[in-house]
Design a protein around this motif. Structure first.
Motif, PDB file in Angstrom:
ATOM      1  N   THR A 115       0.834  -1.206   0.000  1.00 29.95           N
ATOM      2  CA  THR A 115       0.000   0.000   0.000  1.00 29.95           C
ATOM      3  C   THR A 115       0.865   1.252   0.000  1.00 29.95           C
ATOM      4  O   THR A 115       0.396   2.349   0.281  1.00 29.95           O
ATOM      5  CB  THR A 115      -0.963   0.048   1.201  1.00 29.95           C
ATOM      6  OG1 THR A 115      -0.194   0.077   2.397  1.00 29.95           O
ATOM      7  CG2 THR A 115      -1.877  -1.145   1.239  1.00 29.95           C
ATOM      8  N   ARG A 131       2.756   4.482  -1.237  1.00 32.98           N
ATOM      9  CA  ARG A 131       2.207   5.514  -2.120  1.00 32.98           C
ATOM     10  C   ARG A 131       2.641   5.354  -3.578  1.00 32.98           C
ATOM     11  O   ARG A 131       1.863   5.624  -4.493  1.00 32.98           O
ATOM     12  CB  ARG A 131       2.621   6.888  -1.597  1.00 32.98           C
ATOM     13  CG  ARG A 131       2.106   8.044  -2.405  1.00 32.98           C
ATOM     14  CD  ARG A 131       1.868   9.254  -1.532  1.00 32.98           C
ATOM     15  NE  ARG A 131       0.884   8.963  -0.514  1.00 32.98           N
ATOM     16  CZ  ARG A 131       0.929   9.446   0.714  1.00 32.98           C
ATOM     17  NH1 ARG A 131       1.924  10.222   1.075  1.00 32.98           N
ATOM     18  NH2 ARG A 131      -0.009   9.138   1.577  1.00 32.98           N
ATOM     19  N   TYR A 182      -9.094   0.129  -0.365  1.00 32.12           N
ATOM     20  CA  TYR A 182      -8.478   1.201   0.429  1.00 32.12           C
ATOM     21  C   TYR A 182      -7.731   2.181  -0.479  1.00 32.12           C
ATOM     22  O   TYR A 182      -7.862   3.398  -0.367  1.00 32.12           O
ATOM     23  CB  TYR A 182      -7.550   0.535   1.442  1.00 32.12           C
ATOM     24  CG  TYR A 182      -6.564   1.401   2.183  1.00 32.12           C
ATOM     25  CD1 TYR A 182      -6.998   2.365   3.086  1.00 32.12           C
ATOM     26  CD2 TYR A 182      -5.195   1.212   2.014  1.00 32.12           C
ATOM     27  CE1 TYR A 182      -6.078   3.123   3.792  1.00 32.12           C
ATOM     28  CE2 TYR A 182      -4.267   1.964   2.722  1.00 32.12           C
ATOM     29  CZ  TYR A 182      -4.718   2.930   3.599  1.00 32.12           C
ATOM     30  OH  TYR A 182      -3.808   3.673   4.299  1.00 32.12           O
ATOM     31  N   MET A 183      -6.985   1.652  -1.439  1.00 36.32           N
ATOM     32  CA  MET A 183      -6.172   2.514  -2.307  1.00 36.32           C
ATOM     33  C   MET A 183      -7.020   3.269  -3.331  1.00 36.32           C
ATOM     34  O   MET A 183      -6.704   4.387  -3.712  1.00 36.32           O
ATOM     35  CB  MET A 183      -5.102   1.683  -3.016  1.00 36.32           C
ATOM     36  CG  MET A 183      -3.957   1.309  -2.085  1.00 36.32           C
ATOM     37  SD  MET A 183      -2.578   0.609  -2.989  1.00 36.32           S
ATOM     38  CE  MET A 183      -3.083  -1.081  -3.129  1.00 36.32           C
TER      39      MET A 183
END
Lengths: 77, 734
Positions: free
Chosen positions: B288, B290, B382-383
Motif C-alpha cells: 500500500t 504511495r 483502500y487505495m
C-alpha cells in the motif's frame, strides 16, 4: 498532550480517543469497531491519494475516510 | 426435530473455514428471502450426532444497519437456534467479544470458539480460556479452523451446553439508562409486549438504541405503549444531551466496551505491545506504499484479467466445439423445418449461451476469492476509494468494472456477479447498473467491423477512444444515478484491513463451485426461455407461401438452365474444387438466391417488422432498418449484431471473427458513413445489456425492476447519445 482531530494526526502518531461526535449509522459503525472514548489508536498510514487513513486499534487495522475521521477527537502523545 | 446450531462471528474470524470443516461437502447455499445475502446450511454428522448448522453472514454487531446484520439478527430472533457458536479471532478478542455480548444480551445460548489460537500464540498473546469461560458464563473452546483442531470438542461443548437454559446477560449502562431500562422493562412485561420476539429488557434496550425495526413492529402491535416507551427514551436522551453532551446509543456502546475491557483484563497476557509490527504490516508497507502500491495493484488487476480470460479460453473452446458438434448433428439428423430451427437456434444456442459463460464465471470467482480471502481486495478498496467515491461508488467497485470489460474484452456476466464483494447496498447497485457499459468481448467484433470499414488507418486510436468513452460514461452515469434514483449518503468506509493469509484450497473451491452452480441453476432456465422467445421473434411470422414459391421457382429455373452433369458434379463435390467452369457459377447463383430469401425472411419476421417500424425514429441516430434488426438480435448476445447485419445485407451468415466482406459492403453502402459508424459505436457501448447480463443484474439487485430498468434506461441513454452525435456531426458537415 493536546486534543486533535483524527484527520490531522501524522503517520505513526499515537493517541487516545476522547470524544466521538458522530451520530446515526456512521456513529454506530465507528463504535461497533471499538472506537470509543478510552481506546488507543495509532496511525498506520494513508492511502496513495491521502485518503482513507489506516489506524491500529486494539491490535487490528481499521480504515476510515478523512471526512469520517473528522468526528473523532484524539488526545495525542 | 434435529437441533440447529448457528455460526456467528466477525468477518475474517475464520467462520466460513470452520463451517467448511464442520460440514464438509454436505452444504447447501441459497439466499435469504428477498435479499442477496447468501444463506449457507450444512449438516454435522459425526459421533452419532446429526446437527443442522447454519452459517450466518459475518457481522461486527447486531444493530441492523447492513443487510448482513439484519439477516443475522432476524434469523436468531425468528428461528431460535438451540445454540449459537460465536467464532472469535483469538488475536482480536476485544473487538470480537462485542458481538458475543450482544448475543448473550439477547438471551441466546452461546458457546465461544476461540479461533486461530495458533496465530494468537505466535503473536505473543496468551488467553486464559478457563477464566474467560467463568467470567462470561459460557463454554470457551480454542480451535484452529484450518486444520480442524478443536472442532470436535467445540461441537461436544456446544451440544452439552444447549441443554441448559440461560438467562440473558445484563450489563449496567450507568444510572440514567439503568433507571430508564427498569421502568420500561416493567411496562413491557406488564403487557407481554413483543414477548414473542425477545425478552422485555432487550426490547427496552432496542427502544433506547433507536432500533427502527423493533420500534415500528412495536408501534404496530401497541401504539400506546410504544409511544410511552418512546417518551421515556426521549426524556433520558434529553437528560444525557444536557448533562454529558452524548446520546443513549453512545453510552450503551461505551459501557459494552467497558464491560469487555474489564473481562479481558485478567484473561489476556501480552508478551508484546498492541502496536507491534507483524509480517502483515511489513507486507503492507510495500503493497500500500504511495508509489509502489498502485503499480503492484495494476499488475494484480492485469493478472486477474489474464487469469480469467486467458485460462478460461480452453474450456470455453471445448464447450463451443461441443455445442457446434451438437448443432451439426441436429442439422444432419433432423428434417428441415421449424422444429429443427427451434432446436438449433433456440435450444442449443440458448443452452450453449448459458454454459459458455460457466468457465469464465468459475475463473473469475476463483481469482476474486483468492484476492478476497488473502486480504488483498480490502487493500485495493483502500487505495482506490478516493477515486471511486467521487462518483458515488466504493473502492471495491473496481473489480466489477475491470471484469466487465474495463480492459476491453471482459464480460458483464461475471462482472455483475463480482459486485458481491461490495457490502454497501447503494454503491453496489450503482456499480452493477453501470458495469455493463464496459466493452465486453462480444462488443469487440462490432467495433472491429466498423473500425475495419471506416477507420482502418486509426485503428488503435479509435479502440482507445472507445475504451475511454465506456469508462467515462460508466462513471458519469454512476454519479448521476447516485444523485438521483440511488440517492443517499455514501456508506461509511469503516473497514477492517485483515492480516494477509494464504487461503485454503478447499475453501476457494467450495466457494467457486457453489456460486457457479447457482448461476447454472437459476440463470440458466430463465435465459433458455428468453432465447427461445428471441428465436421466435426472428422466425415468425414466416414468409408467405407465395414468396417462398417464388424463390424456389428461381432456384429451379437456374437448375433447369444448367446441364445435368454440372448439377451432379456440384451435388457430389462436397468441398472439392470443381472441375468444370459452369459449376462454381451455379453454386454462387443458388447461394445468392438463398441469401436473398434469408434477407426477405428476416425482414418479414417480427424482429424485422420492429426494425422497419422503428426506422423513422432510429434515422435520427443514422440507423436504417437493417441496423435496427441487427441491434434487436444483439439483445441475445452482442456479437449477433455482426452476424445479423451479414444476413440482412444478403451476405449469408457472417462469422463475427471474419467480417471483411461485410466491412466492404458497409463502406460502399450509401446508408453508411464514418459518422453513422460512430453513432453505432456509441449505441453499442451503452445500449441494453445482453439477456444473460440482464438476468444476472435482476438476480444480483434482488428485483426484476432493476433488470427492466437496465434495458429501458440504457437503451434510451444510448439512443440519446448516438442521436446527439449523429445530428451534431451532420450539422458540422461530416
Amino acid at each position: 498532550m493536546a486534543l486533535v482531530c483524527l484527520r490531522h494526526m501524522k503517520k505513526n502518531q499515537r493517541g487516545e480517543i476522547v470524544n466521538i461526535k458522530a451520530d446515526g449509522e456512521l456513529g454506530r459503525r465507528i463504535r461497533d469497531m471499538g472506537l470509543v472514548p478510552g481506546t488507543k489508536v495509532m496511525i498506520m498510514g494513508r492511502a496513495p491519494l491521502f485518503d482513507p487513513v489506516a489506524l491500529r486499534v486494539m491490535g487490528f487495522t481499521l480504515t476510515l475516510r478523512n471526512n469520517e475521521a473528522d468526528y473523532i477527537e484524539v488526545e495525542v502523545k | 426435530m434435529e437441533a440447529t446450531i448457528a455460526l456467528a462471528g466477525n468477518p475474517n474470524s475464520g467462520k466460513t473455514t470452520l463451517f467448511n470443516t464442520l460440514t464438509g461437502a454436505r452444504q447447501h447455499v441459497g439466499n435469504y428471502p428477498g435479499v442477496t445475502v447468501e444463506k449457507k446450511q450444512g449438516t454435522y454428522s459425526r459421533g452419532g450426532l446429526d446437527i443442522k448448522i447454519v452459517d450466518l453472514p459475518g457481522t461486527y454487531s447486531l444493530n441492523p444497519y447492513s443487510m448482513e446484520e439484519e439477516v443475522a439478527r432476524d434469523f436468531l430472533l425468528n428461528d431460535q437456534p438451540a445454540m449459537v457458536i460465536d467464532i472469535v479471532d483469538a488475536s482480536n478478542l476485544q473487538r470480537n467479544l462485542y458481538l458475543a455480548i450482544q448475543l448473550m444480551e439477547m438471551g441466546l445460548n452461546v458457546c465461544l470458539a476461540l479461533n486461530m489460537i495458533d496465530i494468537a500464540r505466535t503473536r505473543g498473546i496468551e488467553i486464559d480460556t478457563e477464566k474467560l469461560s467463568r467470567l462470561l458464563g459460557v463454554p470457551v473452546v480454542p480451535t484452529i479452523a484450518r486444520t480442524g483442531e478443536g472442532s470436535k470438542m467445540l461441537i461436544e461443548a456446544a451440544s452439552k451446553a444447549s441443554q441448559y437454559d440461560r438467562s440473558p446477560l445484563t450489563i449496567s449502562y450507568g444510572d440514567d439508562l439503568d433507571q430508564a431500562l427498569d421502568e420500561m422493562e416493567d411496562l413491557i412485561s406488564g403487557k407481554d409486549f413483543l414477548g414473542d420476539i425477545c425478552h422485555p429488557r432487550w426490547i427496552a434496550l432496542k427502544y433506547l438504541e433507536k432500533d427502527g425495526k423493533i420500534i415500528s413492529q412495536g408501534r404496530e402491535r401497541d401504539p400506546e405503549l410504544s409511544a410511552e416507551l418512546g417518551e421515556i427514551t426521549r426524556r433520558v436522551a434529553d437528560h444525557l444531551e444536557k448533562t454529558m453532551n452524548t446520546y443513549p446509543e453512545a453510552v450503551i456502546a461505551d459501557h459494552r466496551h467497558g464491560y469487555i475491557r474489564s473481562i479481558i483484563k485478567g484473561v489476556i497476557t501480552r508478551h508484546h505491545g498492541e502496536d507491534r509490527f507483524f509480517l502483515s504490516d511489513r507486507i503492507d508497507m510495500v503493497l500500500t506504499n504511495r508509489f509502489v502500491g498502485p503499480l503492484i495493484m495494476i499488475g494484480v488487476i492485469m493478472g486477474l484479467y489474464k487469469f480469467t480470460f486467458t485460462y478460461s479460453e480452453l474450456p470455453v473452446n471445448w464447450l463451443e466445439s461441443l455445442f457446434g458438434w451438437l448443432s451439426s448433428s441436429a442439422d444432419a439428423a433432423l428434417p428441415d423445418g421449424l422444429v429443427k430451427s427451434l432446436i438449433i437456434s433456440g435450444v442449443i444456442d440458448g443452452v450453449g449461451g448459458v454454459l459458455g459463460f460457466v468457465p469464465l464465471i468459475m475463473f473469475m470467482f476463483l481469482g476474486i476469492s483468492l484476492l478476497e480471502d488473502s486480504g488483498y481486495l480490502a487493500r485495493m478498496a483502500y487505495m482506490l476509494d478516493r477515486v471511486f467515491r467521487y462518483f458515488g461508488l466504493h473502492g471495491s467497485s473496481v473489480m466489477a468494472f475491470i471484469v466487465s470489460g474495463g480492459i476491453a474484452g471482459g464480460c458483464a456476466v461475471p462482472g455483475v456477479m463480482a459486485t458481491r464483494v461490495l457490502k454497501s447496498p447503494k454503491e453496489r447497485l450503482a456499480t452493477l447498473l453501470t458495469a455493463p457499459f464496459m466493452n465486453c468481448g462480444a462488443k469487440l467484433p462490432v467495433f472491429a467491423l466498423l473500425v475495419a470499414a471506416f477507420f482502418s488507418e486509426n485503428e488503435a486510436m479509435v479502440m482507445l477512444a472507445i475504451t475511454l468513452i465506456a469508462w467515462c460514461g460508466a462513471l458519469i452515469v454512476a454519479k448521476i444515478l447516485r444523485l438521483t434514483i440511488i440517492r443517499g449518503e455514501s456508506t461509511p468506509f469503516v473497514m477492517e484491513l485483515p492480516p494477509y493469509h494464504l487461503p485454503t484450497f478447499r475453501g476457494l473451491f467450495i466457494h467457486t463451485w457453489e456460486r457457479t452452480w447457482e448461476y447454472i441453476k437459476k440463470a440458466g432456465t430463465v435465459i433458455l426461455g428468453i432465447s427461445i422467445v428471441l428465436w421466435a421473434m426472428m422466425t415468425f411470422p414466416a414468409l408467405p407461401e407465395s414468396q417462398q414459391t417464388e424463390y424456389e421457382r428461381q432456384r429451379q429455373g437456374l437448375l433447369a438452365s444448367t446441364p445435368s452433369e454440372t448439377i451432379h458434379e456440384v451435388e457430389t463435390a462436397q468441398g472439392r474444387t470443381l472441375p468444370t467452369e459452369e459449376s462454381p457459377a451455379l453454386q454462387t447463383g443458388i447461394e445468392a438466391i438463398d441469401r436473398a430469401e434469408n434477407e426477405a425472411r428476416v425482414r418479414y419476421s417480427l424482429a424485422g417488422r420492429i426494425g422497419v417500424a422503428l426506422e423513422t425514429i432510429s434515422s435520427l441516430a443514422g440507423f436504417d432498418w437493417r441496423t435496427n434488426i441487427a441491434l434487436v438480435g444483439g439483445l441475445a448476445a452482442k456479437e449477433v449484431v455482426v452476424s445479423t447485419l451479414g444476413t440482412v445485407y444478403s451476405l449469408g451468415e457472417t462469422d463475427p471473427e471474419e467480417s471483411s466482406s461485410l466491412a466492404e459492403t458497409l463502406r460502399e453502402s450509401p446508408h453508411w458513413s464514418p459518422l453513422a459508424a460512430w453513432s453505432l459505436i456509441i449505441f453499442t457501448i451503452f445500449y441494453a445489456p445482453c439477456i444473460v447480463a440482464v438476468v444476472c443484474i435482476a438476480r444480483e439487485a434482488g428485483s426484476w425492476k432493476w433488470g427492466a430498468f437496465s434495458v429501458v434506461f440504457n437503451t434510451s441513454l444510448a439512443f440519446g447519445l448516438s442521436a446527439i452525435v449523429f445530428q451534431t456531426g451532420r450539422l458540422l458537415g461530416f
